[in-house]
Design a protein around this motif. Sequence first.
Motif, PDB file in Angstrom:
ATOM      1  N   ALA A  22      45.287  44.477  39.983  1.00  0.00           N
ATOM      2  CA  ALA A  22      44.097  44.261  40.803  1.00  0.00           C
ATOM      3  C   ALA A  22      44.278  43.125  41.799  1.00  0.00           C
ATOM      4  N   ARG A  23      45.521  42.918  42.242  1.00  0.00           N
ATOM      5  CA  ARG A  23      45.812  41.959  43.304  1.00  0.00           C
ATOM      6  C   ARG A  23      46.464  42.708  44.460  1.00  0.00           C
ATOM      7  N   GLU A  88      39.375  35.976  47.042  1.00  0.00           N
ATOM      8  CA  GLU A  88      39.683  36.784  45.870  1.00  0.00           C
ATOM      9  C   GLU A  88      39.693  38.279  46.169  1.00  0.00           C
ATOM     10  N   HIS A  89      39.130  38.687  47.280  1.00  0.00           N
ATOM     11  CA  HIS A  89      39.157  40.106  47.619  1.00  0.00           C
ATOM     12  C   HIS A  89      40.583  40.645  47.685  1.00  0.00           C
ATOM     13  N   GLN A 149      32.702  36.709  48.745  1.00  0.00           N
ATOM     14  CA  GLN A 149      33.703  37.088  47.757  1.00  0.00           C
ATOM     15  C   GLN A 149      33.141  36.800  46.367  1.00  0.00           C
ATOM     16  N   ARG A 212      41.058  50.771  47.282  1.00  0.00           N
ATOM     17  CA  ARG A 212      41.387  50.013  46.064  1.00  0.00           C
ATOM     18  C   ARG A 212      42.789  49.420  46.149  1.00  0.00           C
ATOM     19  N   ARG A 217      39.866  43.936  45.258  1.00  0.00           N
ATOM     20  CA  ARG A 217      38.639  43.407  44.638  1.00  0.00           C
ATOM     21  C   ARG A 217      37.443  43.473  45.582  1.00  0.00           C
TER      22      ARG A 217
END
Length: 368
Positions: A22-23, A88-89, A149, A212, A217
């Motif tokens: 998820a990065r 963080e997105h 975010q 995605r 995120r």
Amino acid sequence: MFYTLPMSEHDPLPIDTNRRRARGAQSNHSGRFERLVREETHDGWDGPEDRAAFRTFVTTERPRSAITRNTSPDVPFDRSVNPYRGCEHGCIYCFARPSHAYLGFSPGLDFETRLIARPGIAKVLEQELRARRYRPAPMAFGTNTDPYQPVEKTHEITRNCLKVLRDFNHPVAIVTKGTLIERDLDILSDMAAKGLAHVGISVTTLDAGLSRAMEPRVPPPARRLATISALAQAGVPVRVMMAPVVPALTDHEIEGLLTAARDAGATAASWIMLRLPREVSPLFQDWLQAHRPDRAARVMARLREMHGGQDYSPDWGKRMRGEGHHAQMIAHRFRLAMRRLGLSEALPPLRRDLFAPPLACGDQLALF
């Protein structure tokens, strides 16, 4: 175990997929200002060690100033506020990634996992707005990293800044991918009713899977379209921003994306071509090879065609749109689609004449 190498001798090893789940970035190369790098390596005694996943860490900064000024002819604002450093997105294409190198962090995974919050910035903003020489103009949020975010949910720095702007009747323009903006409709709807607020929602693709992968995120496209609806229903003027357009990957969606945004309530639209400044180019190319290897060569060929053979050219007037036949074709398609759908190029201008600093603690009321 850790060791350091001169930058010229450094050949970073790939980071395990599970550690960066998820990065957006595939790597965490040191920033361009670092002479040495610090790299983890197995000590050779046992089998492969279990490595911790990259978690989000937030540190705080005491801001000395709130308003950032710019004189760029490519953007329609001259001042902005950035509540956070890093985002963080994790959007792999984010042009703000190189700014993390100034902090001694990597524009790669550090950018999306080592964040800096600026909780005192609303108070500093208030002080700067009270300066006698201050003259109001639209204050931009979301020009570098996203003000909505995920960490904003607990820190509420953006919300506190909006409270200050509301109290001063100061115009504000927000750009975001975050649906958390709906939390602040109580403030934004009141400001919009006075002609003091409008919002741009960035939707890069309608393909949830591609979104995605590129923006790990960020809320999915359908959820962002719902946010456009929520803003429009609350009376907040909203535009859709296809930013960036990725040639040979998302440009086929122009007409469909604009139609979906218009149907959701957007009244204006804008777009920006993919930009790959400094460290963003190798990060994005690594991502292409990992997620869209069949498209990698074509995407980069189109970009280089639009930037004189380079991955990116920072020339004023060209860096946002590129040049050449392909760039002209995309611009023409946008113009035609916007005309057919009744979308404007810009939202109504924000009012400046209502600006008035409220009484501060200890101020004396006027007699008349």
